[in-house]
Design an enzyme around this catalytic site. Structure first.
Site, PDB file in Angstrom:
ATOM      1  N   ASP A  41       0.880  -1.160   0.000  1.00 26.70           N
ATOM      2  CA  ASP A  41       0.000   0.000   0.000  1.00 26.70           C
ATOM      3  C   ASP A  41       0.929   1.224   0.000  1.00 26.70           C
ATOM      4  OD1 ASP A  41      -2.183   1.765   0.441  1.00 26.70           O
ATOM      5  OD2 ASP A  41      -1.851   1.648   2.592  1.00 26.70           O
ATOM      6  N   ASP A  43      -0.239   5.190   0.926  1.00 25.35           N
ATOM      7  CA  ASP A  43      -0.573   6.145   1.989  1.00 25.35           C
ATOM      8  C   ASP A  43      -0.587   5.485   3.364  1.00 25.35           C
ATOM      9  OD1 ASP A  43      -0.857   8.334   0.336  1.00 25.35           O
ATOM     10  OD2 ASP A  43      -3.024   8.164   0.145  1.00 25.35           O
TER      11      ASP A  43
END
Length: 215
Positions: A41, A43
């Site tokens: 991922d 953020d």
């Protein structure tokens, strides 16, 4: 034998046993297969602040301390040990047959892609040099199962050969529910400790590795 010679013999024997035990551990680690796809991922997992928290946005300025600054001067920095881990994934021969992919629901894909091109990870390499461009999946979704399926489709890598890192429990639960990828929960970003724990427990389909997992 005198007591001194017996004691010396026992010390030598103990050192030999410890050496053999260490060799067995090293051999076991060396023979353990690594994931064919390492998926991150972005953020809150690779960097902070998250893109939606920025009011300035692109263009991003590269700073001497390795951070990036948005148009308003807000700094974005890499979390945990992301920099060193990405460098390892690109340069260590043991990862030569693996890809590094992205599964992100970032609100600002264009900003994220610019940050990927500008964040450096050492030796003149950027995140862009590490991530497989065809398997950089950045778009809105409730979970990450679609992202993972797309990575599998584009790479030809089975889901059970993947390891996935994310800082949100809805995403870790969703991907664990696929009963394929090994999933690691990284609430404060990807650290060396959690990275190694994930590798040590790989493969672990259907489970969420890491602290305070909600699965």
């Amino acid at each position: 034998f005198t007591s001194t010679r017996v004691a010396e013999f026992m010390r030598t024997l103990l050192r030999t046993v410890k050496t053999l035990s260490l060799l067995r551990t090293v051999t076991k680690m060396a023979s353990k297969p690594v994931p064919k796809a390492v998926v991150f991922d972005l953020d809150g997992c690779c960097w902070d602040p998250e893109m939606y928290e920025l009011y300035g946005g692109a263009p991003f300025k590269e700073n001497k301390d390795g951070t990036l600054s948005d148009k308003n001067g807000t700094k974005v920095h890499l979390l945990g040990d992301v920099k060193n881990i990405l460098h390892e994934l690109k340069t260590d021969p043991k990862w030569a047959d693996s890809i590094v992919a992205v599964a992100s629901t970032c609100d600002e894909p264009k900003w994220a892609k610019e940050c990927i091109r500008k964040f450096t990870v050492g030796d003149g390499l950027t995140m862009y040099d590490v991530f497989d461009e065809d398997c950089t999946e950045i778009y809105k979704a409730y979970g990450k199962d679609n992202h993972m399926k797309e990575i599998a489709k584009k790479s030809g890598i089975d889901l059970k050969e993947m390891i996935f890192f994310d800082n949100q429990t809805n995403n870790t639960s969703c991907v664990a529910g696929m009963n394929g990828p090994t999933v690691v929960y990284t609430p404060q970003g990807v650290t060396r400790e959690l990275f190694e724990e994930g590798l040590a427990k790989f493969p672990a389909p259907g489970k969420v590795i890491g602290p305070q997992s909600k699965w």
